[in-house]
Structures are given as C-alpha cells and as structure tokens.
Design a protein around this motif. Sequence first.
Motif, PDB file in Angstrom:
ATOM      1  N   THR A   3      -4.458 -21.296  39.190  1.00 35.55           N
ATOM      2  CA  THR A   3      -5.635 -20.478  39.458  1.00 35.55           C
ATOM      3  C   THR A   3      -5.348 -19.040  39.063  1.00 35.55           C
ATOM      4  N   VAL A   4      -6.211 -18.471  38.237  1.00 36.18           N
ATOM      5  CA  VAL A   4      -6.063 -17.099  37.787  1.00 36.18           C
ATOM      6  C   VAL A   4      -7.157 -16.246  38.425  1.00 36.18           C
ATOM      7  N   VAL A   5      -6.739 -15.196  39.106  1.00 38.20           N
ATOM      8  CA  VAL A   5      -7.667 -14.226  39.674  1.00 38.20           C
ATOM      9  C   VAL A   5      -7.781 -13.069  38.683  1.00 38.20           C
ATOM     10  N   LEU A   6      -8.951 -12.891  38.108  1.00 36.16           N
ATOM     11  CA  LEU A   6      -9.200 -11.806  37.171  1.00 36.16           C
ATOM     12  C   LEU A   6      -9.786 -10.632  37.945  1.00 36.16           C
ATOM     13  N   LEU A   7      -9.034  -9.551  38.035  1.00 34.05           N
ATOM     14  CA  LEU A   7      -9.433  -8.385  38.814  1.00 34.05           C
ATOM     15  C   LEU A   7      -9.613  -7.183  37.891  1.00 34.05           C
ATOM     16  N   ARG A   8     -10.821  -6.645  37.869  1.00 37.09           N
ATOM     17  CA  ARG A   8     -11.033  -5.410  37.108  1.00 37.09           C
ATOM     18  C   ARG A   8     -10.548  -4.227  37.946  1.00 37.09           C
ATOM     19  N   HIS A   9     -10.063  -3.201  37.278  1.00 38.85           N
ATOM     20  CA  HIS A   9      -9.623  -2.007  37.986  1.00 38.85           C
ATOM     21  C   HIS A   9     -10.778  -1.364  38.749  1.00 38.85           C
ATOM     22  N   GLY A  10     -10.443  -0.565  39.756  1.00 42.05           N
ATOM     23  CA  GLY A  10     -11.450   0.171  40.502  1.00 42.05           C
ATOM     24  C   GLY A  10     -12.069   1.287  39.674  1.00 42.05           C
ATOM     25  N   ARG A  11     -13.067   1.923  40.261  1.00 39.00           N
ATOM     26  CA  ARG A  11     -13.835   2.946  39.552  1.00 39.00           C
ATOM     27  C   ARG A  11     -12.983   4.164  39.203  1.00 39.00           C
ATOM     28  N   THR A  12     -13.265   4.730  38.051  1.00 36.56           N
ATOM     29  CA  THR A  12     -12.609   5.955  37.608  1.00 36.56           C
ATOM     30  C   THR A  12     -13.665   7.047  37.450  1.00 36.56           C
ATOM     31  N   GLN A  13     -13.208   8.270  37.290  1.00 34.48           N
ATOM     32  CA  GLN A  13     -14.152   9.362  37.029  1.00 34.48           C
ATOM     33  C   GLN A  13     -14.873   9.129  35.714  1.00 34.48           C
ATOM     34  N   ALA A  14     -14.175   8.559  34.735  1.00 36.51           N
ATOM     35  CA  ALA A  14     -14.822   8.249  33.460  1.00 36.51           C
ATOM     36  C   ALA A  14     -15.972   7.269  33.670  1.00 36.51           C
ATOM     37  N   ASN A  15     -15.760   6.249  34.518  1.00 39.08           N
ATOM     38  CA  ASN A  15     -16.844   5.319  34.820  1.00 39.08           C
ATOM     39  C   ASN A  15     -18.039   6.045  35.422  1.00 39.08           C
ATOM     40  N   SER A  16     -17.774   6.895  36.388  1.00 37.82           N
ATOM     41  CA  SER A  16     -18.867   7.545  37.121  1.00 37.82           C
ATOM     42  C   SER A  16     -19.601   8.586  36.283  1.00 37.82           C
ATOM     43  N   THR A  17     -18.948   9.125  35.256  1.00 42.71           N
ATOM     44  CA  THR A  17     -19.592  10.126  34.403  1.00 42.71           C
ATOM     45  C   THR A  17     -20.055   9.558  33.068  1.00 42.71           C
ATOM     46  N   GLY A  18     -19.883   8.249  32.867  1.00 43.15           N
ATOM     47  CA  GLY A  18     -20.382   7.615  31.651  1.00 43.15           C
ATOM     48  C   GLY A  18     -19.593   7.943  30.409  1.00 43.15           C
ATOM     49  N   VAL A  19     -18.271   8.058  30.560  1.00 48.86           N
ATOM     50  CA  VAL A  19     -17.392   8.327  29.427  1.00 48.86           C
ATOM     51  C   VAL A  19     -16.602   7.070  29.104  1.00 48.86           C
ATOM     52  N   LEU A  20     -16.454   6.753  27.821  1.00 49.69           N
ATOM     53  CA  LEU A  20     -15.676   5.592  27.401  1.00 49.69           C
ATOM     54  C   LEU A  20     -14.198   5.987  27.376  1.00 49.69           C
ATOM     55  N   ALA A  21     -13.473   5.645  28.425  1.00 45.19           N
ATOM     56  CA  ALA A  21     -12.077   6.068  28.556  1.00 45.19           C
ATOM     57  C   ALA A  21     -11.170   5.366  27.568  1.00 45.19           C
ATOM     58  N   GLY A  22     -11.456   4.088  27.282  1.00 46.15           N
ATOM     59  CA  GLY A  22     -10.620   3.341  26.355  1.00 46.15           C
ATOM     60  C   GLY A  22      -9.167   3.343  26.780  1.00 46.15           C
ATOM     61  N   ARG A  23      -8.286   3.656  25.833  1.00 45.89           N
ATOM     62  CA  ARG A  23      -6.855   3.669  26.114  1.00 45.89           C
ATOM     63  C   ARG A  23      -6.320   5.070  26.423  1.00 45.89           C
ATOM     64  N   SER A  24      -7.201   5.987  26.777  1.00 47.10           N
ATOM     65  CA  SER A  24      -6.763   7.339  27.128  1.00 47.10           C
ATOM     66  C   SER A  24      -5.740   7.269  28.254  1.00 47.10           C
ATOM     67  N   SER A  25      -4.698   8.062  28.135  1.00 43.05           N
ATOM     68  CA  SER A  25      -3.667   8.066  29.172  1.00 43.05           C
ATOM     69  C   SER A  25      -4.112   8.905  30.364  1.00 43.05           C
ATOM     70  N   GLY A  26      -3.546   8.615  31.538  1.00 46.89           N
ATOM     71  CA  GLY A  26      -3.779   9.431  32.715  1.00 46.89           C
ATOM     72  C   GLY A  26      -5.110   9.231  33.394  1.00 46.89           C
ATOM     73  N   VAL A  27      -5.867   8.199  33.024  1.00 39.90           N
ATOM     74  CA  VAL A  27      -7.147   7.929  33.679  1.00 39.90           C
ATOM     75  C   VAL A  27      -6.879   7.048  34.895  1.00 39.90           C
ATOM     76  N   GLY A  28      -6.852   7.673  36.063  1.00 39.87           N
ATOM     77  CA  GLY A  28      -6.590   6.937  37.292  1.00 39.87           C
ATOM     78  C   GLY A  28      -7.871   6.582  38.015  1.00 39.87           C
ATOM     79  N   LEU A  29      -7.739   6.156  39.252  1.00 45.09           N
ATOM     80  CA  LEU A  29      -8.892   5.813  40.077  1.00 45.09           C
ATOM     81  C   LEU A  29      -9.403   7.060  40.785  1.00 45.09           C
ATOM     82  N   ASP A  30     -10.725   7.152  40.928  1.00 44.68           N
ATOM     83  CA  ASP A  30     -11.250   8.208  41.783  1.00 44.68           C
ATOM     84  C   ASP A  30     -11.211   7.715  43.232  1.00 44.68           C
TER      85      ASP A  30
END
Length: 242
Positions: A3-30
């Motif tokens: 059984t595989v549990v697929l978990l998406r990461h929690g929300r980031t500031q990029a998510n909340s501001t509508g920015v495509l973070a992609g592979r940018s470094s240092g994008v943590g969780l808000d």
Amino acid sequence: MTTVVLLRHGRTQANSTGVLAGRSSGVGLDAAGEEQARQAATRLAGAPLAAVVSSPLLRCRRTAAAVVAEHDGLDVRTDPGLIECGYGDWTGRTLSELAKEPLWQTVQNQPSAVRFPGGESMVEMAARAVRTIRDTDARIAAEHGDDAVWVAVSHGDVIKAILADALGVHLDSFQRILVDPASISVVRYTETRPYVACTNTVAGDLTGLLTPPPRRSRRGRRGGGSPTADAPVGGGLGAHGR
C-alpha cells in the motif's frame, strides 16, 4: 499487496500567492502548511509504516518530517524521482501571467504534448515518477513483505501523474484529478493491477484503508473466492467488511 500513501506537501507561500514554485530552492511551508502537515501526520500515526520517501525539495521534506515524528525508528529518505516537474522558464512566474501563454491551453487540454520551455516534458515527468513509485514499491515489498505500507511525499502534478497511471487513464486526462495540499491518496499495487483506494482526502480515519487485507491460501483463494489480486465481482465487502 503493498500500500502506497501518496502525500502532497502542505501549503507554501507560493501556493497562497499563486506563484509556480517549481524546483526553486528554499520554498518551505507557511504556517497553514505546517499545520496541514501535522494533521496529515496525525492521520497516519496509527499506520504500520515501513518507509517514508520524499521529494528532495524543502516543502516535501518538512511534510515528511512531520510524518516520521509520529513513528519511532523511521527517518526520511529522499528520492529525486519524486521531485517537482521541471517547469523551466515558467518557474517563479505567477499563474495568472502564465495563463496568458499559448502553451497554457495545451497544459490544460493535452499535457502529453507539453514540454516546458527550458524544462521537462510532462511525459518525462510522469514516466520517471511512475517508475520511481513502482521500483520503490517492489523494493519495499521485497524488504518488508507484501503487506507493507509506505509513504511517498511529493508534488501535485507528480501525484496526479502517478494516480493517472494507477487508474489506467491517459496522461491527457490527469487534469481531471484533484490533489490538494497535504491531501492523502492511497494506491495498492498487486501483480494484477493497481487499486486506487482513495484520492485527495484531507480528513478522516485511514485505518481501514491501511490495514492489510486478510491472508488467503497459498493457492490464492479463500473459500472458493477470487484470487488475492483479482477484483471482486459485484464490488466485494470493502475495507470495513472483513
């Protein structure tokens, strides 16, 4: 039947501001994303997890860390095969701006034809993500047995591609699948086919979905029923009907 549990990461500031973070470094969780990760970890606290494997990007590692904090003896292993799609020149731009690009409509309607400028194609992303999940799943099954439960922490488009493969639908249909921040989807892999037990859940008890199914005889049948990996005709008893 791992059984595989697929978990998406929690929300980031990029998510909340509508920015495509992609592979940018240092994008943590808000702050909201940290709380979402803790809630997801609580949902998995009672599961017999064999492993937690994460995308190497910070937002996924922080989400995975919340999960292993609830399980003694587990640590987070990163795998580049679970990394975000390489959006290339689109990285760091706002979604409202990108929606004006001609390529946007192709992303929406025919993702299999998309290669992001200076980046990865969606076909390449899907292929390496599915390969990573299936290869890791086979390795965990060999190490921990067919009843093993493990967590893969990754990104929205990556998880959508994995789910599309498990559902047996073309990549061009993957935009019909929703994967919210810190949502949990569950896939069981068997020698016959994958089974999608749930998608995009953000609340509720997972015990029934993550409890190994009852053992059947070595011949693969129980009381004249179907082989272990076969789909039950008529729908069967379900996870809570044992």
